[in-house]
Design an enzyme around this catalytic site. Structure first.
Site, PDB file in Angstrom:
ATOM      1  N   TYR A 107       0.816  -1.212   0.000  1.00  0.00           N
ATOM      2  CA  TYR A 107       0.000   0.000   0.000  1.00  0.00           C
ATOM      3  C   TYR A 107       0.853   1.267   0.000  1.00  0.00           C
ATOM      4  O   TYR A 107       0.483   2.268  -0.596  1.00  0.00           O
ATOM      5  CB  TYR A 107      -0.926   0.031   1.224  1.00  0.00           C
ATOM      6  CG  TYR A 107      -2.217  -0.720   1.047  1.00  0.00           C
ATOM      7  CD1 TYR A 107      -2.215  -2.079   0.774  1.00  0.00           C
ATOM      8  CD2 TYR A 107      -3.438  -0.073   1.159  1.00  0.00           C
ATOM      9  CE1 TYR A 107      -3.401  -2.769   0.621  1.00  0.00           C
ATOM     10  CE2 TYR A 107      -4.630  -0.765   1.015  1.00  0.00           C
ATOM     11  CZ  TYR A 107      -4.607  -2.109   0.742  1.00  0.00           C
ATOM     12  OH  TYR A 107      -5.785  -2.782   0.591  1.00  0.00           O
ATOM     13  N   LYS A 153       3.285 -15.599   2.280  1.00  0.00           N
ATOM     14  CA  LYS A 153       3.525 -16.317   1.032  1.00  0.00           C
ATOM     15  C   LYS A 153       5.028 -16.597   1.014  1.00  0.00           C
ATOM     16  O   LYS A 153       5.758 -16.162   0.117  1.00  0.00           O
ATOM     17  CB  LYS A 153       3.046 -15.452  -0.155  1.00  0.00           C
ATOM     18  CG  LYS A 153       3.021 -16.160  -1.483  1.00  0.00           C
ATOM     19  CD  LYS A 153       1.912 -17.199  -1.641  1.00  0.00           C
ATOM     20  CE  LYS A 153       2.047 -17.933  -2.964  1.00  0.00           C
ATOM     21  NZ  LYS A 153       1.172 -19.125  -3.083  1.00  0.00           N
ATOM     22  N   ASP A 155      -2.953 -18.363   0.027  1.00  0.00           N
ATOM     23  CA  ASP A 155      -3.927 -19.054  -0.851  1.00  0.00           C
ATOM     24  C   ASP A 155      -4.625 -20.188  -0.107  1.00  0.00           C
ATOM     25  O   ASP A 155      -5.842 -20.359  -0.183  1.00  0.00           O
ATOM     26  CB  ASP A 155      -3.251 -19.554  -2.141  1.00  0.00           C
ATOM     27  CG  ASP A 155      -1.969 -20.336  -1.896  1.00  0.00           C
ATOM     28  OD1 ASP A 155      -1.443 -20.312  -0.761  1.00  0.00           O
ATOM     29  OD2 ASP A 155      -1.488 -20.991  -2.843  1.00  0.00           O
ATOM     30  N   ASP A 157      -6.370  -7.289   3.856  1.00  0.00           N
ATOM     31  CA  ASP A 157      -7.471  -6.626   3.147  1.00  0.00           C
ATOM     32  C   ASP A 157      -8.353  -7.674   2.478  1.00  0.00           C
ATOM     33  O   ASP A 157      -9.580  -7.668   2.618  1.00  0.00           O
ATOM     34  CB  ASP A 157      -6.891  -5.672   2.093  1.00  0.00           C
ATOM     35  CG  ASP A 157      -7.977  -5.021   1.252  1.00  0.00           C
ATOM     36  OD1 ASP A 157      -8.949  -4.535   1.845  1.00  0.00           O
ATOM     37  OD2 ASP A 157      -7.848  -5.014   0.011  1.00  0.00           O
ATOM     38  N   ASP A 189     -12.282  -9.244   3.849  1.00  0.00           N
ATOM     39  CA  ASP A 189     -13.529  -9.213   3.072  1.00  0.00           C
ATOM     40  C   ASP A 189     -14.141 -10.614   2.987  1.00  0.00           C
ATOM     41  O   ASP A 189     -15.352 -10.777   3.083  1.00  0.00           O
ATOM     42  CB  ASP A 189     -13.275  -8.689   1.646  1.00  0.00           C
ATOM     43  CG  ASP A 189     -13.650  -7.217   1.499  1.00  0.00           C
ATOM     44  OD1 ASP A 189     -13.560  -6.488   2.504  1.00  0.00           O
ATOM     45  OD2 ASP A 189     -14.027  -6.803   0.387  1.00  0.00           O
TER      46      ASP A 189
HETATM   47  C1  IPM Z   1     -10.492  -1.549   3.524  1.00  0.00           C
HETATM   48  C2  IPM Z   1     -10.705  -0.961   2.152  1.00  0.00           C
HETATM   49  C3  IPM Z   1      -9.547  -0.020   1.841  1.00  0.00           C
HETATM   50  C4  IPM Z   1      -8.270  -0.827   1.860  1.00  0.00           C
HETATM   51  C5  IPM Z   1      -9.705   0.730   0.490  1.00  0.00           C
HETATM   52  C6  IPM Z   1     -11.017   1.491   0.424  1.00  0.00           C
HETATM   53  C7  IPM Z   1      -8.538   1.634   0.225  1.00  0.00           C
HETATM   54  O1  IPM Z   1     -10.822  -1.965   1.205  1.00  0.00           O
HETATM   55  O2  IPM Z   1     -10.430  -0.789   4.496  1.00  0.00           O
HETATM   56  O3  IPM Z   1     -10.406  -2.774   3.614  1.00  0.00           O
HETATM   57  O4  IPM Z   1      -7.900  -1.431   0.847  1.00  0.00           O
HETATM   58  O5  IPM Z   1      -7.623  -0.854   2.899  1.00  0.00           O
HETATM   59 MG    MG Z   2     -10.857  -3.912   1.993  1.00  0.00          MG
END
Ligand code: IPM
Ligand code: MG
Length: 375
Positions: free
Chosen positions: A147, A197, A229, A253, A257
């Site tokens: 990042y 990884k 993975d 990240d 999700d």
């Molecule tokens: C999160 C989001 C952010 C990230 C984006 C919006 C930049 O996906 O907080 O998980 O990638 O960190």
């Molecule tokens: Mg995210």
């Protein structure tokens, strides 16, 4: 702790459903403040697309200054289709969220994915995999890795474009996030799965070595390593097998999700982004001291349902609870909010994202009011 102290909170509601769910977060926070005699001053500031529209940039200097003056930041969400055609580095996510994380050194991102037993139907996984619910905590490194690593650019050579992002981690960055994860695990089932990884990346080799070193200070915590993975697969196969997941920025990240999805609804998941400790006792799972932090729902702006009063405010409400625990040092008030959320879910109230025919469908404000009344 001084009971006369007034805590100043920078409130950055942002875009999409941000303002609607923030209103309910503040309503519940005020109920908890009253009950536990905590004094708050809320400083509302522009951020994201709303700030671009009002003053031309996603993170105005005034907003940043207000955050600097605050004890914690309550964040809603930023972004939306309206601002997607702006140049990349002016867009709300890149120009507000990432700079806030970096500016305040918020390296530790805690994302609890809790699937309540009453809500297992909302998970897309087979009922036999989620029966009884589950509780996984993702500890994600938030200010390093791909990042923020330099160099980072798109250039052209021989008529062809190429892109460079740099993945870089210092031992000290790995060590400090590892400590947060091990401390958190101590207050849970004492199991960490560290993600890397190491079969491909140099970063993975260093990550694994440093995590192993830190683990020697926590002999009571069991440590396991998984390639990212494989972890993505195991999480779907058996989420109940996980307690704390520890990952670098990008892997965290992605996996968080996935965890949010299998837990049922993004609308239920809070998050805390924490800096170094600032002193004071939290009685909480990050080593017992308060930290400056930013607290936000994991779900984003949900432009498709914004402005309709139907979004689930629970992620924002639970983010307020995390703020009480980690930045204000009031685990008692945090628990009261968490218990109120559970009680209201048990009583059968549901927003659309977690609704089933036998439950009572309510909107954002009704859900917030019910939780506040329960405190
Ligand atoms: C999160 C989001 C952010 C990230 C984006 C919006 C930049 O996906 O907080 O998980 O990638 O960190
Ligand atoms: Mg995210």
């Amino acid at each position: 702790m001084n009971s006369e102290q007034t805590f100043r909170i920078a409130v950055l509601a942002g875009d999409g459903i941000g303002p609607e769910v923030m209103a309910e977060g503040l309503r519940v926070l005020e109920a908890a403040a009253k009950k536990f005699s905590i004094s708050f001053e809320f400083d509302h500031q522009l951020v994201g697309g709303a700030a671009i529209d009002a003053v031309g940039r996603a993170l105005p200097a005034e907003t940043l200054a207000a955050c600097e003056q605050a004890d914690a930041i309550l964040f809603g969400s930023v972004g939306g289709p309206k601002w997607e055609s702006l140049p990349a580095n002016e867009q709300p996510e890149r120009a507000a969220l990432l700079p806030l994380r970096k500016h305040f050194g918020l390296f530790a991102n805690l994302r609890p994915a809790i699937c309540l037993p009453e809500l297992t139907h909302a998970s897309p996984l087979h009922p036999r995999l989620v029966e009884g619910g589950f509780d996984v905590l993702c500890v994600r490194e938030l200010t390093g890795g791909l990042y923020f690593g330099e160099p980072k650019y798109i250039k052209s050579e021989n008529g062809e474009d190429f892109a460079v992002d740099t993945m870089i981690y210092w031992e000290s960055e790995i060590r400090r996030i590892a400590k947060v994860a091990f401390e958190a695990a101590r207050n849970r089932r004492k199991e960490i799965t560290s993600i890397d990884k190491a079969n491909v990346l140099q970063n993975g080799i260093l990550w694994r070595r440093v995590i192993n070193e830190v683990s020697r200070d926590y002999p009571d915590v069991t440590l396991k390593h998984l390639y990212v993975d494989n972890a993505a697969m195991q999480l779907i196969k058996n989420p109940k097998a996980f307690d704390v997941i520890l990952a670098e920025n990008l892997f965290g990240d992605i996996l968080s999700d996935e965890m949010a999805m299998i837990a049922g609804s993004l609308g239920m998941l809070p998050s805390a982004s924490l800096g170094e400790s600032t002193g004071g006792s939290t009685g909480g799972p990050t080593g017992g001291t308060t930290r400056f932090g930013m607290f936000e729902p994991s779900g984003g702006t949900a432009p498709d349902i914004a402005g309709q009063g139907i979004a689930n405010p629970i992620a924002q409400i639970l983010s307020c609870a995390m703020m009480l625990r980690f930045s204000i040092g009031r685990a008692d008030a945090a628990e009261a909010i968490e218990n109120a959320v559970r009680a209201v879910i048990s009583s059968g109230l549901r927003t659309g994202d977690i609704h089933t025919p036998e439950a009572r469908l309510v909107g954002t404000a009704e859900m917030g009011a019910a939780i506040a009344a329960q405190i």
